[in-house]
Design a protein around this motif. Structure first.
Motif, mmCIF file in Angstrom:
data_model
loop_
_atom_site.group_PDB
_atom_site.id
_atom_site.type_symbol
_atom_site.label_atom_id
_atom_site.label_comp_id
_atom_site.label_asym_id
_atom_site.label_seq_id
_atom_site.Cartn_x
_atom_site.Cartn_y
_atom_site.Cartn_z
ATOM 1 N N GLU A 53 0.800 -1.187 -0.051
ATOM 2 C CA GLU A 53 0.051 0.024 0.074
ATOM 3 C C GLU A 53 0.874 1.351 -0.034
ATOM 4 O O GLU A 53 0.493 2.247 -0.766
ATOM 5 C CB GLU A 53 -0.919 -0.071 0.950
ATOM 6 N N ASP A 54 1.980 1.175 0.629
ATOM 7 C CA ASP A 54 2.891 2.310 0.848
ATOM 8 C C ASP A 54 3.555 2.570 -0.642
ATOM 9 O O ASP A 54 3.740 3.590 -1.084
ATOM 10 C CB ASP A 54 3.853 2.229 1.960
ATOM 11 N N ALA A 55 3.861 1.532 -1.023
ATOM 12 C CA ALA A 55 4.509 1.553 -2.486
ATOM 13 C C ALA A 55 3.525 2.051 -3.491
ATOM 14 O O ALA A 55 4.099 2.753 -4.408
ATOM 15 C CB ALA A 55 4.946 0.013 -2.998
ATOM 16 N N ARG A 56 2.236 1.741 -3.455
ATOM 17 C CA ARG A 56 1.386 2.276 -4.405
ATOM 18 C C ARG A 56 1.026 3.644 -4.176
ATOM 19 O O ARG A 56 1.067 4.253 -5.385
ATOM 20 C CB ARG A 56 0.057 1.542 -4.087
ATOM 21 N N ALA A 57 1.308 4.135 -3.030
ATOM 22 C CA ALA A 57 1.132 5.566 -2.865
ATOM 23 C C ALA A 57 2.453 6.312 -3.585
ATOM 24 O O ALA A 57 2.492 7.341 -4.075
ATOM 25 C CB ALA A 57 1.299 6.017 -1.443
ATOM 26 N N VAL A 58 3.586 5.757 -3.433
ATOM 27 C CA VAL A 58 4.777 6.361 -4.079
ATOM 28 C C VAL A 58 4.841 6.450 -5.871
ATOM 29 O O VAL A 58 5.003 7.340 -6.260
ATOM 30 C CB VAL A 58 6.101 5.570 -3.683
ATOM 31 N N ILE A 59 4.198 5.189 -6.030
ATOM 32 C CA ILE A 59 3.991 5.035 -7.632
ATOM 33 C C ILE A 59 2.799 6.013 -8.314
ATOM 34 O O ILE A 59 3.023 6.624 -9.067
ATOM 35 C CB ILE A 59 3.610 3.750 -7.913
ATOM 36 N N ALA A 60 1.817 6.081 -7.172
ATOM 37 C CA ALA A 60 0.835 7.151 -7.657
ATOM 38 C C ALA A 60 1.431 8.642 -7.733
ATOM 39 O O ALA A 60 0.735 9.226 -8.559
ATOM 40 C CB ALA A 60 -0.501 6.890 -6.797
ATOM 41 N N ARG A 61 2.290 8.810 -6.779
ATOM 42 C CA ARG A 61 2.876 10.266 -6.832
ATOM 43 C C ARG A 61 3.815 10.443 -8.151
ATOM 44 O O ARG A 61 3.683 11.676 -8.729
ATOM 45 C CB ARG A 61 3.612 10.458 -5.631
ATOM 46 N N GLY A 62 4.457 9.376 -8.301
ATOM 47 C CA GLY A 62 5.422 9.426 -9.555
ATOM 48 C C GLY A 62 5.928 7.999 -9.856
ATOM 49 O O GLY A 62 6.444 7.604 -9.091
ATOM 50 N N ALA A 70 13.669 8.388 -8.399
ATOM 51 C CA ALA A 70 13.875 9.889 -8.795
ATOM 52 C C ALA A 70 13.733 10.439 -7.739
ATOM 53 O O ALA A 70 13.032 10.708 -7.047
ATOM 54 C CB ALA A 70 13.318 10.320 -9.974
ATOM 55 N N SER A 71 14.873 11.386 -6.989
ATOM 56 C CA SER A 71 14.806 12.059 -5.943
ATOM 57 C C SER A 71 14.254 13.715 -6.115
ATOM 58 O O SER A 71 14.492 14.052 -7.173
ATOM 59 C CB SER A 71 16.020 12.247 -5.053
ATOM 60 N N ARG A 72 13.733 14.198 -5.150
ATOM 61 C CA ARG A 72 13.313 15.742 -5.404
ATOM 62 C C ARG A 72 14.655 16.306 -5.120
ATOM 63 O O ARG A 72 15.049 17.228 -5.940
ATOM 64 C CB ARG A 72 12.477 16.172 -4.074
ATOM 65 N N ARG A 73 15.683 16.100 -4.208
ATOM 66 C CA ARG A 73 16.977 16.669 -4.135
ATOM 67 C C ARG A 73 17.862 15.631 -4.172
ATOM 68 O O ARG A 73 17.876 14.686 -3.913
ATOM 69 C CB ARG A 73 17.167 17.370 -2.873
ATOM 70 N N SER A 74 18.907 16.164 -4.927
ATOM 71 C CA SER A 74 19.860 14.929 -5.430
ATOM 72 C C SER A 74 20.549 14.366 -4.076
ATOM 73 O O SER A 74 20.985 15.027 -2.972
ATOM 74 C CB SER A 74 21.277 15.629 -6.221
ATOM 75 N N GLY A 75 20.715 12.906 -4.065
ATOM 76 C CA GLY A 75 21.184 12.094 -2.963
ATOM 77 C C GLY A 75 20.411 11.928 -1.808
ATOM 78 O O GLY A 75 20.985 11.540 -0.691
ATOM 79 N N GLU A 76 19.010 12.686 -1.725
ATOM 80 C CA GLU A 76 18.414 12.310 -0.640
ATOM 81 C C GLU A 76 17.393 11.235 -0.975
ATOM 82 O O GLU A 76 16.171 11.271 -1.721
ATOM 83 C CB GLU A 76 17.477 13.737 -0.120
ATOM 84 N N PHE A 77 17.340 10.039 -0.238
ATOM 85 C CA PHE A 77 16.676 8.917 -0.257
ATOM 86 C C PHE A 77 15.195 9.011 0.111
ATOM 87 O O PHE A 77 14.263 8.510 -0.536
ATOM 88 C CB PHE A 77 17.259 7.508 0.104
ATOM 89 N N GLY A 78 15.163 9.969 1.029
ATOM 90 C CA GLY A 78 13.946 10.173 1.796
ATOM 91 C C GLY A 78 12.722 10.983 0.995
ATOM 92 O O GLY A 78 11.524 11.076 0.977
#
Length: 178
Positions: A53-62, A70-78
């Motif tokens: 379910e959490d993975a689904r939310a990530v995929i739904a976002r992008g 693909a990170s918002r800021r380079s190098g930040e996994f979170g």
């Protein structure tokens, strides 16, 4: 006084000697057939469901292809802006708690692989949630990664596979004998 074999048998049985057929004598030396034991459940489908379910939310976002994240800021996994199918599961497992995220993601990946087999019309091995050998799980990760990265694949197809895997995890959770 010496006892004969007949006297010993009579004494041992507590009464007159009973004649047994050859089949009864053979059965006396055979091991009883083992009773089928319920298959122990080693995985936790509830945890796999939560990761899916959490993975689904990530995929739904992008959703992306040809990369795990693909990170918002380079190098930040979170700060994951988008992820492929496997990357989303690993990210969700990392966010779900302490421990090795690859190990925590394993049962969810197994449910995904079984769902992928089912979507192709093949019967899956049905070992989702069990302790799969590392080599098998890595082969499944490669299969799912290739599936995700196929040209023409859509986010809706990926979300559909995640939904199917999540429903299988729910079914496994409610069918476990308590």
């Amino acid at each position: 006084m010496r006892q004969t074999i007949k006297d010993r048998l009579t004494t041992a049985r507590g009464g007159p000697e009973l004649r047994r057929s050859m089949r009864d004598r053979i059965r006396a030396f055979q091991r009883p057939e083992p009773q089928p034991q319920p298959r122990p459940w080693r995985g936790r489908p509830e945890e796999a469901y939560a990761v899916l379910e959490d993975a689904r939310a990530v995929i739904a976002r992008g959703w992306i292809q040809d990369h795990w994240f693909a990170s918002r800021r380079s190098g930040e996994f979170g700060e994951v802006a988008a992820a492929c199918l496997v990357g989303a599961v690993v990210h969700a497992a990392r966010q779900s708690g302490p421990g090795d995220p690859v190990i925590r993601a394993g049962p969810a990946l197994d449910y995904l692989w079984d769902a992928w087999q089912e979507s192709r019309g093949l019967r899956a091995a049905g070992i989702a949630g069990l302790a799969a050998p590392r080599e098998l799980r890595m082969a499944r990760v490669r299969d799912l990664t290739r599936w995700n990265d196929q040209p023409g694949r859509t986010r809706e197809q990926v979300l559909g596979l995640v939904d199917l895997a999540a429903s299988r995890a729910v079914m496994a959770a409610v069918s476990i004998p308590r």
